[in-house]
Design a protein around this motif. Structure first.
Motif, PDB file in Angstrom:
ATOM      1  N   ALA A  52       4.116  17.597  11.264  1.00 40.19           N
ATOM      2  CA  ALA A  52       4.506  17.949  10.028  1.00 40.19           C
ATOM      3  C   ALA A  52       5.763  18.573   9.772  1.00 40.19           C
ATOM      4  CB  ALA A  52       3.272  18.350   9.417  1.00 40.19           C
ATOM      5  N   LYS A  53       5.912  19.828  10.514  1.00 39.40           N
ATOM      6  CA  LYS A  53       6.767  20.636  10.451  1.00 39.40           C
ATOM      7  C   LYS A  53       8.234  19.980  11.063  1.00 39.40           C
ATOM      8  CE  LYS A  53       7.650  25.370  10.843  1.00 39.40           C
ATOM      9  NZ  LYS A  53       7.319  26.726  11.375  1.00 39.40           N
ATOM     10  N   ALA A  55       8.866  16.745  10.809  1.00 45.95           N
ATOM     11  CA  ALA A  55       9.222  16.059   9.672  1.00 45.95           C
ATOM     12  C   ALA A  55      10.065  16.647   8.547  1.00 45.95           C
ATOM     13  CB  ALA A  55       8.213  15.097   9.077  1.00 45.95           C
ATOM     14  N   GLU A  56       9.389  17.911   8.146  1.00 45.52           N
ATOM     15  CA  GLU A  56      10.070  18.632   6.949  1.00 45.52           C
ATOM     16  C   GLU A  56      11.366  19.283   7.335  1.00 45.52           C
ATOM     17  OE1 GLU A  56       6.707  21.084   5.670  1.00 45.52           O
ATOM     18  OE2 GLU A  56       5.236  19.456   5.479  1.00 45.52           O
ATOM     19  N   GLU A  57      11.176  20.037   8.502  1.00 39.23           N
ATOM     20  CA  GLU A  57      12.079  21.096   8.608  1.00 39.23           C
ATOM     21  C   GLU A  57      12.958  20.773  10.160  1.00 39.23           C
ATOM     22  OE1 GLU A  57      10.414  24.720   8.970  1.00 39.23           O
ATOM     23  OE2 GLU A  57       8.926  24.374   7.091  1.00 39.23           O
TER      24      GLU A  57
END
Length: 167
Positions: A52-53, A55-57
């Motif tokens: 998730a991190k 994909a986001e950052e």
């Protein structure tokens, strides 16, 4: 001894010193993981958070692992792992991602921008260790390449190398 020979010997010594430091750090991290008693389902959740991190950052995580050499010995290697997704099916959990390998004894230190990204599939599983009593813990090995085992990914060592990773 010429200056060139002296410098070559020094660089050779640096590479072996780095290898020994990584071997010690990797053994210690494996010991801490075994002592924690973390199970594969808990580790899978950590990898989901990494995905998730990522994909986001664009987060990539420092990773140490063991590589079996041709003579049967194992040496620690270092890389940066970009986690794409975690797949849980039929009783197994796999992590798909890309890795920039930034140190092994044969190549020495490789700058991330000079490293070639490699697609990796890791498998998470529970294990029982019987060395100093019976300990339950988890282990992460590479599923798509034999010889790369005992992956330890550090949540507190994060860089953004997503632009260097293959899609």
């Amino acid at each position: 001894m010429t200056d060139a020979t002296l410098l070559a010997n020094f660089r050779h010594w640096q590479r072996f010193s780095q290898q020994e430091r990584l071997n010690r750090e990797h053994r210690a991290a494996i010991g801490r993981l075994e002592q924690s008693g973390a199970m594969a389902n808990r580790l899978a959740e950590a990898y989901r958070n990494m995905a998730a991190k990522g994909a986001e950052e664009g987060a990539c995580y420092r990773t140490l692992f063991s590589r079996t050499q041709e003579d049967g010995s194992t040496l620690s290697c270092e890389g940066w792992l970009f986690v794409r997704r975690v797949i849980a099916e039929k009783g197994s959990t796999r992590v798909r991602g890309s890795m920039l390998e930034v140190f092994d004894l044969q190549s020495g230190r490789i700058e991330p921008q000079d490293a070639t990204p490699t697609a990796v599939t890791l498998e998470l599983f529970d294990q029982i260790s019987t060395g100093r009593g019976v300990l339950m813990s988890c282990r992460v090995d590479r599923h798509d390449e034999r010889g790369d085992t005992h992956f330890i990914t550090f949540l507190d060592a994060v860089e953004n190398y997503k632009g260097l990773m293959k899609e």
